[in-house]
Write an enzyme that holds these catalytic residues in place. Structure first.
Site, PDB file in Angstrom:
ATOM      1  N   ASN A   6       0.780  -1.050  -0.092  1.00 36.85           N
ATOM      2  CA  ASN A   6       0.074   0.029   0.003  1.00 36.85           C
ATOM      3  C   ASN A   6       0.859   1.236   0.017  1.00 36.85           C
ATOM      4  O   ASN A   6       1.460   1.505   0.908  1.00 36.85           O
ATOM      5  CB  ASN A   6      -0.912  -0.035   1.234  1.00 36.85           C
ATOM      6  CG  ASN A   6      -1.782   1.058   1.422  1.00 36.85           C
ATOM      7  OD1 ASN A   6      -1.763   1.969   0.485  1.00 36.85           O
ATOM      8  ND2 ASN A   6      -2.537   1.479   2.284  1.00 36.85           N
ATOM      9  N   TRP A   7       1.119   2.026  -1.029  1.00 35.99           N
ATOM     10  CA  TRP A   7       1.908   3.079  -1.292  1.00 35.99           C
ATOM     11  C   TRP A   7       1.342   4.291  -0.682  1.00 35.99           C
ATOM     12  O   TRP A   7       2.027   5.344  -0.590  1.00 35.99           O
ATOM     13  CB  TRP A   7       2.151   3.384  -2.703  1.00 35.99           C
ATOM     14  CG  TRP A   7       3.063   2.230  -3.355  1.00 35.99           C
ATOM     15  CD1 TRP A   7       3.689   1.174  -2.669  1.00 35.99           C
ATOM     16  CD2 TRP A   7       3.538   2.379  -4.678  1.00 35.99           C
ATOM     17  NE1 TRP A   7       4.527   0.672  -3.675  1.00 35.99           N
ATOM     18  CE2 TRP A   7       4.453   1.254  -4.987  1.00 35.99           C
ATOM     19  CE3 TRP A   7       3.185   3.025  -5.884  1.00 35.99           C
ATOM     20  CZ2 TRP A   7       4.967   0.938  -6.023  1.00 35.99           C
ATOM     21  CZ3 TRP A   7       3.891   2.617  -7.070  1.00 35.99           C
ATOM     22  CH2 TRP A   7       4.667   1.788  -7.155  1.00 35.99           C
ATOM     23  N   LYS A   8       0.113   4.219  -0.151  1.00 39.89           N
ATOM     24  CA  LYS A   8      -0.606   5.410   0.190  1.00 39.89           C
ATOM     25  C   LYS A   8      -0.501   6.706  -0.581  1.00 39.89           C
ATOM     26  O   LYS A   8      -0.264   6.339  -1.711  1.00 39.89           O
ATOM     27  CB  LYS A   8      -0.286   5.582   1.919  1.00 39.89           C
ATOM     28  CG  LYS A   8      -0.416   4.257   2.568  1.00 39.89           C
ATOM     29  CD  LYS A   8      -0.209   4.401   3.987  1.00 39.89           C
ATOM     30  CE  LYS A   8      -0.371   3.010   4.622  1.00 39.89           C
ATOM     31  NZ  LYS A   8      -0.404   3.192   6.170  1.00 39.89           N
ATOM     32  N   HIS A  14      -9.547   1.329   5.052  1.00 40.84           N
ATOM     33  CA  HIS A  14      -8.176   1.408   5.742  1.00 40.84           C
ATOM     34  C   HIS A  14      -8.397   2.605   6.769  1.00 40.84           C
ATOM     35  O   HIS A  14      -9.343   3.422   6.946  1.00 40.84           O
ATOM     36  CB  HIS A  14      -7.205   1.997   4.774  1.00 40.84           C
ATOM     37  CG  HIS A  14      -5.692   2.003   5.183  1.00 40.84           C
ATOM     38  ND1 HIS A  14      -5.432   3.025   6.201  1.00 40.84           N
ATOM     39  CD2 HIS A  14      -4.752   1.075   5.123  1.00 40.84           C
ATOM     40  CE1 HIS A  14      -4.188   2.721   6.645  1.00 40.84           C
ATOM     41  NE2 HIS A  14      -4.122   1.624   5.869  1.00 40.84           N
ATOM     42  N   GLU A  58      -6.963   4.793   8.044  1.00 42.77           N
ATOM     43  CA  GLU A  58      -6.519   6.135   7.714  1.00 42.77           C
ATOM     44  C   GLU A  58      -7.981   6.771   6.859  1.00 42.77           C
ATOM     45  O   GLU A  58      -8.483   7.857   6.966  1.00 42.77           O
ATOM     46  CB  GLU A  58      -5.452   6.408   6.714  1.00 42.77           C
ATOM     47  CG  GLU A  58      -4.205   6.150   7.629  1.00 42.77           C
ATOM     48  CD  GLU A  58      -3.087   5.510   6.885  1.00 42.77           C
ATOM     49  OE1 GLU A  58      -3.053   5.612   5.450  1.00 42.77           O
ATOM     50  OE2 GLU A  58      -1.935   5.161   7.258  1.00 42.77           O
ATOM     51  N   GLU A  79      -5.328  -4.890  10.866  1.00 43.30           N
ATOM     52  CA  GLU A  79      -4.498  -3.596  11.051  1.00 43.30           C
ATOM     53  C   GLU A  79      -4.677  -3.048  12.292  1.00 43.30           C
ATOM     54  O   GLU A  79      -5.536  -2.328  12.511  1.00 43.30           O
ATOM     55  CB  GLU A  79      -4.534  -2.807   9.805  1.00 43.30           C
ATOM     56  CG  GLU A  79      -4.026  -3.470   8.640  1.00 43.30           C
ATOM     57  CD  GLU A  79      -3.544  -2.280   7.648  1.00 43.30           C
ATOM     58  OE1 GLU A  79      -2.652  -2.626   6.936  1.00 43.30           O
ATOM     59  OE2 GLU A  79      -4.263  -1.273   7.264  1.00 43.30           O
ATOM     60  N   GLY A 109       2.534   2.253  10.864  1.00 36.67           N
ATOM     61  CA  GLY A 109       3.414   3.370  10.745  1.00 36.67           C
ATOM     62  C   GLY A 109       4.217   3.834  11.783  1.00 36.67           C
ATOM     63  O   GLY A 109       4.847   4.984  12.026  1.00 36.67           O
ATOM     64  N   SER A 156       3.385  -2.274  10.663  1.00 38.20           N
ATOM     65  CA  SER A 156       4.914  -2.207  10.727  1.00 38.20           C
ATOM     66  C   SER A 156       5.501  -3.478  10.489  1.00 38.20           C
ATOM     67  O   SER A 156       6.221  -3.962  10.877  1.00 38.20           O
ATOM     68  CB  SER A 156       5.311  -1.714  12.089  1.00 38.20           C
ATOM     69  OG  SER A 156       4.660  -0.403  12.421  1.00 38.20           O
ATOM     70  N   GLY A 188       2.792  -1.012   4.584  1.00 40.10           N
ATOM     71  CA  GLY A 188       2.905   0.398   4.067  1.00 40.10           C
ATOM     72  C   GLY A 188       4.451   0.653   3.811  1.00 40.10           C
ATOM     73  O   GLY A 188       4.891   0.609   2.684  1.00 40.10           O
ATOM     74  N   GLY A 189       5.030   1.351   4.743  1.00 39.62           N
ATOM     75  CA  GLY A 189       6.215   1.958   4.767  1.00 39.62           C
ATOM     76  C   GLY A 189       7.277   0.988   3.997  1.00 39.62           C
ATOM     77  O   GLY A 189       7.910   1.772   3.133  1.00 39.62           O
TER      78      GLY A 189
HETATM   79  O1  G3H Z   1      -1.673  -0.444   4.517  1.00 40.92           O
HETATM   80  C1  G3H Z   1      -0.759  -0.619   5.174  1.00 40.92           C
HETATM   81  C2  G3H Z   1      -0.791  -0.392   6.492  1.00 40.92           C
HETATM   82  O2  G3H Z   1      -1.444   0.679   6.887  1.00 40.92           O
HETATM   83  C3  G3H Z   1       0.646  -0.574   7.463  1.00 40.92           C
HETATM   84  O3  G3H Z   1       1.381   0.471   7.146  1.00 40.92           O
HETATM   85  O4  G3H Z   1       3.591  -0.929   7.269  1.00 40.92           O
HETATM   86  O5  G3H Z   1       3.447   1.749   7.189  1.00 40.92           O
HETATM   87  O6  G3H Z   1       2.702   0.127   9.160  1.00 40.92           O
HETATM   88  P1  G3H Z   1       2.853   0.509   7.613  1.00 40.92           P
END
Ligand code: G3H
Length: 244
Positions: free
Chosen positions: A7-9, A93, A95, A161, A167, A206, A227-228
């Site tokens: 997920n590149w957000k 999600h 967010e 999640e 994050g 994470s 994500g990150g």
């Molecule tokens: O969609 C992915 C999640 O929000 C996890 O993000 O791996 O940066 O904690 P993260």
């Protein structure tokens, strides 16, 4: 089946996405039964799907509107996601729930719209830190999954999640993941009883190549929503390799 979704957000430009995909494809070695996916921002969907779909990597939207078209400035519809090369869509999600006020009622409509346009919903659920501290984790997860009573059954992936793990570098502990995934499995069996749908339950929050092997060893953890770490093509390729 194992699933790893990036997920590149709201990250990466066109040049950066091109470099990522080219580097990823040079390293990409999924095991049999491993599905990999990338969820880029809307602006990069066409480009990324053109680069990776022929290699068997799925492309997901990060959100989609329940209506197929109309006066909804700033929104993107499910048929538009399909047109851009998506085979799935991330829905719910944290967010989107926390920053954009997405409700379970709206999500039920979006899940149904995704099915209508032959998109696989990747439904995200998770408790806040306040809910966990108050002993309300399973209640929160059950509530978020209760939209399935309204949508009825259909093909689905679920991502657990914990909001406090996203994050933050603070991954949920194995016992917490085990309890949540077992509960989600029970709820899914209840909602999807008598149907053929096999729903993989991914963990997100994470995830890194350092902690993913341990997570994959937990019962009912079928992969990761990342994500990150997914912004680094080397790390994402390694996560896909580990899943296989
Ligand atoms: O969609 C992915 C999640 O929000 C996890 O993000 O791996 O940066 O904690 P993260």
């Amino acid at each position: 089946m194992r699933c790893v979704v990036a997920n590149w957000k709201m990250n990466l430009t066109s040049d950066e996405a091109k470099a990522f995909c080219e580097d990823l494809l040079g390293r990409f070695a999924p095991g049999a039964g491993t599905e990999a996916g990338i969820a880029p921002p809307f602006t990069l969907l066409h480009q990324v799907s053109g680069l990776v779909r022929s290699k068997g990597i799925q492309v997901f939207g990060q959100n989609g509107h329940a209506e197929p078209k109309g006066a909804f400035t700033g929104e993107v519809s499910m048929p538009q996601l399909r047109d851009a090369g998506c085979s799935g869509v991330i829905l719910g999600h944290s967010e989107r729930r926390q920053l954009f006020g997405e409700t379970d009622a709206a999500l039920a409509k979006k899940v149904k719209a995704a099915w209508q346009w032959d998109l696989l919903p990747l439904l995200c659920i998770g408790e806040t830190l306040e809910q966990r501290d108050a002993g309300q984790t399973l209640e929160a997860l059950g509530q978020q999954l209760s939209i399935l009573a309204e949508t009825g059954p259909g093909p689905l992936w679920v991502a657990y999640e914990p909001v406090w793990a996203i994050g933050t570098g603070r991954r949920a502990e194995a016992a917490q993941v085990r309890e949540a995934h077992a509960f989600i499995r029970t709820e899914l069996q209840r909602h999807l009883a008598g149907t053929e749908y096999q729903v993989p339950i991914l963990y997100g929050g994470s995830v890194t190549p350092e902690n993913f092997p341990e997570l994959l060893g937990i019962p009912e953890v079928a992969g990761g929503l990342v994500g990150g770490a997914s912004l680094d093509s080397r790390k994402f390729a390694e996560l896909v390799r580990q899943a296989g």
